[in-house]
Write a protein that holds these residues in place. Structure first.
Motif, PDB file in Angstrom:
ATOM      1  N   HIS A 280     -35.145   3.238 -16.186  1.00 55.40           N
ATOM      2  CA  HIS A 280     -33.562   3.263 -16.578  1.00 55.40           C
ATOM      3  C   HIS A 280     -33.008   2.197 -17.311  1.00 55.40           C
ATOM      4  N   SER A 281     -32.141   2.335 -18.239  1.00 57.09           N
ATOM      5  CA  SER A 281     -31.510   1.393 -19.258  1.00 57.09           C
ATOM      6  C   SER A 281     -30.737   0.473 -18.486  1.00 57.09           C
ATOM      7  N   PRO A 282     -30.515  -0.800 -19.037  1.00 58.17           N
ATOM      8  CA  PRO A 282     -29.901  -1.764 -18.439  1.00 58.17           C
ATOM      9  C   PRO A 282     -28.464  -1.478 -18.085  1.00 58.17           C
ATOM     10  N   ILE A 283     -28.187  -0.463 -18.773  1.00 54.87           N
ATOM     11  CA  ILE A 283     -26.587  -0.258 -18.454  1.00 54.87           C
ATOM     12  C   ILE A 283     -26.497   0.651 -17.120  1.00 54.87           C
ATOM     13  N   ASP A 284     -27.603   1.544 -16.964  1.00 55.88           N
ATOM     14  CA  ASP A 284     -27.934   2.114 -15.541  1.00 55.88           C
ATOM     15  C   ASP A 284     -28.047   1.385 -14.496  1.00 55.88           C
ATOM     16  N   LYS A 285     -28.757   0.187 -14.859  1.00 53.57           N
ATOM     17  CA  LYS A 285     -29.292  -0.616 -13.624  1.00 53.57           C
ATOM     18  C   LYS A 285     -27.917  -1.425 -13.238  1.00 53.57           C
ATOM     19  N   GLN A 286     -27.083  -1.576 -14.109  1.00 49.15           N
ATOM     20  CA  GLN A 286     -25.675  -2.309 -13.443  1.00 49.15           C
ATOM     21  C   GLN A 286     -24.843  -1.758 -12.732  1.00 49.15           C
ATOM     22  N   ARG A 287     -24.911  -0.031 -12.803  1.00 44.43           N
ATOM     23  CA  ARG A 287     -24.006   0.946 -12.304  1.00 44.43           C
ATOM     24  C   ARG A 287     -24.192   0.580 -10.778  1.00 44.43           C
ATOM     25  N   ARG A 288     -23.164   0.611  -9.901  1.00 48.72           N
ATOM     26  CA  ARG A 288     -22.946   0.951  -8.444  1.00 48.72           C
ATOM     27  C   ARG A 288     -22.273   2.004  -7.966  1.00 48.72           C
ATOM     28  N   PHE A 289     -22.896   2.626  -6.897  1.00 50.47           N
ATOM     29  CA  PHE A 289     -22.201   3.603  -6.429  1.00 50.47           C
ATOM     30  C   PHE A 289     -22.232   3.675  -4.666  1.00 50.47           C
ATOM     31  N   VAL A 290     -21.164   4.412  -4.234  1.00 51.02           N
ATOM     32  CA  VAL A 290     -21.006   4.394  -2.864  1.00 51.02           C
ATOM     33  C   VAL A 290     -21.695   5.712  -2.218  1.00 51.02           C
ATOM     34  N   LEU A 291     -22.576   5.702  -1.366  1.00 50.70           N
ATOM     35  CA  LEU A 291     -23.147   6.649  -0.754  1.00 50.70           C
ATOM     36  C   LEU A 291     -22.645   6.978   0.657  1.00 50.70           C
ATOM     37  N   SER A 292     -22.240   8.079   0.766  1.00 53.31           N
ATOM     38  CA  SER A 292     -21.507   8.455   2.124  1.00 53.31           C
ATOM     39  C   SER A 292     -22.314   9.195   3.006  1.00 53.31           C
ATOM     40  N   TYR A 293     -22.833   9.068   4.007  1.00 50.92           N
ATOM     41  CA  TYR A 293     -23.493   9.878   4.816  1.00 50.92           C
ATOM     42  C   TYR A 293     -22.630  10.521   6.185  1.00 50.92           C
ATOM     43  N   PHE A 294     -22.494  11.770   6.330  1.00 49.74           N
ATOM     44  CA  PHE A 294     -21.677  12.406   7.085  1.00 49.74           C
ATOM     45  C   PHE A 294     -22.593  12.715   8.339  1.00 49.74           C
ATOM     46  N   MET A 295     -22.512  11.958   9.573  1.00 51.31           N
ATOM     47  CA  MET A 295     -23.287  12.392  10.823  1.00 51.31           C
ATOM     48  C   MET A 295     -22.917  13.701  11.159  1.00 51.31           C
ATOM     49  N   MET A 296     -21.925  14.419  11.178  1.00 50.56           N
ATOM     50  CA  MET A 296     -21.524  15.602  11.720  1.00 50.56           C
ATOM     51  C   MET A 296     -22.459  16.756  11.112  1.00 50.56           C
ATOM     52  N   ASP A 297     -23.037  16.818  10.000  1.00 47.40           N
ATOM     53  CA  ASP A 297     -23.706  17.737   9.556  1.00 47.40           C
ATOM     54  C   ASP A 297     -24.950  17.267   8.647  1.00 47.40           C
ATOM     55  N   ASP A 298     -25.334  16.068   8.544  1.00 46.23           N
ATOM     56  CA  ASP A 298     -26.609  15.536   7.664  1.00 46.23           C
ATOM     57  C   ASP A 298     -26.259  15.626   6.268  1.00 46.23           C
ATOM     58  N   THR A 299     -25.026  15.646   5.764  1.00 43.76           N
ATOM     59  CA  THR A 299     -24.879  15.644   4.131  1.00 43.76           C
ATOM     60  C   THR A 299     -24.444  14.477   3.652  1.00 43.76           C
ATOM     61  N   ILE A 300     -24.985  14.294   2.581  1.00 43.81           N
ATOM     62  CA  ILE A 300     -24.708  13.281   1.378  1.00 43.81           C
ATOM     63  C   ILE A 300     -23.832  13.267   0.378  1.00 43.81           C
ATOM     64  N   GLN A 301     -22.817  12.397   0.144  1.00 45.80           N
ATOM     65  CA  GLN A 301     -21.931  12.349  -0.933  1.00 45.80           C
ATOM     66  C   GLN A 301     -22.203  10.950  -1.890  1.00 45.80           C
ATOM     67  N   VAL A 302     -22.356  11.122  -3.152  1.00 44.45           N
ATOM     68  CA  VAL A 302     -22.352   9.869  -3.820  1.00 44.45           C
ATOM     69  C   VAL A 302     -21.354   9.735  -4.718  1.00 44.45           C
ATOM     70  N   PHE A 303     -20.621   8.787  -4.871  1.00 46.73           N
ATOM     71  CA  PHE A 303     -19.464   8.387  -5.688  1.00 46.73           C
ATOM     72  C   PHE A 303     -19.443   7.105  -6.448  1.00 46.73           C
ATOM     73  N   GLU A 304     -19.150   7.233  -7.776  1.00 48.95           N
ATOM     74  CA  GLU A 304     -19.220   6.170  -8.622  1.00 48.95           C
ATOM     75  C   GLU A 304     -17.944   5.485  -8.755  1.00 48.95           C
ATOM     76  N   PRO A 305     -17.522   4.288  -8.409  1.00 53.49           N
ATOM     77  CA  PRO A 305     -16.178   3.791  -8.728  1.00 53.49           C
ATOM     78  C   PRO A 305     -15.846   3.614 -10.147  1.00 53.49           C
ATOM     79  N   PRO A 306     -14.849   3.815 -10.844  1.00 55.65           N
ATOM     80  CA  PRO A 306     -14.580   3.728 -12.188  1.00 55.65           C
ATOM     81  C   PRO A 306     -14.609   2.036 -12.485  1.00 55.65           C
ATOM     82  N   VAL A 307     -15.261   1.747 -13.586  1.00 54.10           N
ATOM     83  CA  VAL A 307     -15.317   0.403 -14.056  1.00 54.10           C
ATOM     84  C   VAL A 307     -14.622   0.345 -15.467  1.00 54.10           C
ATOM     85  N   ARG A 308     -13.607  -0.478 -15.567  1.00 52.28           N
ATOM     86  CA  ARG A 308     -12.878  -0.475 -17.050  1.00 52.28           C
ATOM     87  C   ARG A 308     -14.066  -1.098 -18.242  1.00 52.28           C
TER      88      ARG A 308
END
Length: 463
Positions: A280-308
């Motif tokens: 990965h590029s240095p920019i991708d290494k600095q990116r942070r994501f929020v991984l949400s795991y839903f216990m009800m059905d074993d599904t995963i959602q990934v969201f990237e908070p916007p950075v100005r």
């Protein structure tokens, strides 16, 4: 004139003694055309056991003559009235099997054979089995006398009443033997209690002869058809329904989890990490994501908070869906989610850096499920690893306690354990730090930690 053909021993001896004459040997009898005619058309009665045939018309004529001479009718063919009165409603029941698999579309079918003692008739009924693919057709042979042999091409048919001596009697039914039912061989395999008792009391059958015959065959294990590989469209459960039924049905959902874990969401902060195949590029290494795991059905959602001013728009990175492990049909579950773990999502490897307060608390309250959140397991592991490393551990704690306050921050706490050569995961260290940090100062008291590990604070005296 009479033709002398033979003589018995007495005349031969008398002729030799009195007349000195020796009689010649016996001469063959001349053939009788009438005897030849009767034997050709089966009109003779052979000797017992010689295999000769008896024409039924002669026997009927004999019975007619005896009846004309005054013989009672019940003595001509047995006393049927007495037999009926003595054996009314007495039925011998046998379970049998007809194996017709050698013929085309043949099968192995179970039947029940009833022998009515009141009139010596036989009835065969078919046992209806569940899910056999056959319509219920119970009567295989209606109640009638059953002849012992019925060869194709003979004059004996089901419409002609056979003679009593040519039909099956109770003594002919033996377990383990076959009964010929109009050229169909039925194997007798068992009988009911009344039948066994009647055969022993009236016909002298031994109990060993009435033991049931084992007819069960070893079940052949049918190989399960291999499922085609997942093509990536939709979910694996949806694609699987097309292979299980002709009309696909929606996959069944776990209602217990849907009702009890509807609002339980585990959230982690993740980042991209390099692998041997993906850099990965240095920019991708600095990116942070929020991984949400839903216990009800074993599904995963990934969201990237916007950075100005980062040049990346941010937003939804992965739609909520089950995520499968690489080269596998197994989805990621809660057992593999903890701080410090890595997971590959569509050829991108993410490392779980930290979690929110709710996730930490939920995992610690359910430490029997989330092993990494059980600080007692970590303490047992550290005590076992600390044997022989007391000096290294004590030195590491002193080096990282730079201000001499007797407390280590979270980062220094993990660094000190690693410097001492102890193995653990980041989530285990965070759980132990949260347990020891009672005043919520984000620090771990060194004295209490060393006492839990069974190590004294003081250096041993030099000899």
């Amino acid at each position: 004139p009479f033709f002398l053909g033979a003589a018995d021993p007495f005349p031969r001896q008398w002729y030799e003694d009195n007349m000195s004459t020796t009689l010649q040997p016996a001469l063959p009898y001349p053939d009788d055309p009438v005897d030849q005619y009767r034997s050709t058309f089966g009109l003779t009665k052979g000797a017992k056991g010689s295999g000769g045939t008896t024409n039924q018309r002669l026997d009927d004529f004999k019975g007619y003559i005896e009846a004309r001479l005054g013989k009672p009718s019940h003595l001509l063919e047995g006393d049927k009235l007495r037999q009926f009165l003595e054996n009314n409603k007495r039925v011998l029941r046998f379970w049998c099997v007809w194996d017709d698999r050698q013929s085309m579309y043949g099968d192995r079918r179970p039947y029940v054979l009833h022998y009515f003692l009141e009139d010596d008739t036989v009835e065969i009924l078919e046992l209806n089995e569940n899910n056999s693919g056959r319509d219920p057709f119970p009567v295989f042979l209606r109640r009638t006398p059953l002849p012992k042999a019925n060869l194709r091409g003979t004059a004996t048919t089901t419409t002609q009443k056979p003679r009593k001596k040519d039909c099956y009697s109770p003594g002919d039914f033996r377990l383990g033997q076959y009964v010929n039912v109009y050229n169909r061989d039925f194997l007798l395999q068992d009988a009911d209690r009344f039948t066994k008792a009647w055969l022993m009391d009236n016909l002298g059958f031994a109990p060993e002869e009435l033991q049931p015959v084992e007819i069960r065959e070893p079940e052949s294990v049918l190989p399960k058809p291999a499922l085609p590989p997942f093509n990536g469209y939709g979910t694996l459960q949806d694609s699987l329904q097309n292979c299980l039924s002709l009309v696909p049905k929606p996959p069944r959902r776990d209602m217990h989890r849907l009702m009890n874990k509807d609002k339980i969401i585990l959230r982690f902060t993740v980042r991209m990490v390099d692998t041997d195949t993906h850099k990965h590029s240095p920019i991708d290494k600095q990116r942070r994501f929020v991984l949400s795991y839903f216990m009800m059905d074993d599904t995963i959602q990934v969201f990237e908070p916007p950075v100005r001013n980062s040049g990346i728009a941010g937003g939804k990175f992965l739609e909520r869906q089950p995520v499968y492990k690489p080269n596998s049909e197994e989805v990621y579950t809660y057992t593999g989610l903890y701080v410090g773990a890595t997971m590959e999502i569509y050829n991108r490897t993410f490392e779980l850096c930290e979690a929110d307060e709710y996730t930490y608390t939920y995992m610690e309250n359910n430490k029997h499920v989330f092993i990494m959140a059980d600080h007692e397991v970590l303490l047992k592991s550290l005590r076992a690893q600390a044997t022989g490393k007391e000096d290294a551990i004590r030195t590491a704690f002193i080096e990282f306690d730079k201000d001499g306050s007797g407390k280590l921050s979270g980062e220094d706490f993990e660094a000190a354990l690693r410097a001492a050569g102890l193995k653990f995961t980041r989530h285990q260290a965070i759980s132990l730090k949260r347990r020891l940090d009672r005043d919520r100062s984000n620090s771990v008291p060194v004295h209490e930690l060393m006492s839990l590990l069974g190590i004294s604070d003081e250096q041993p005296a030099a000899s």
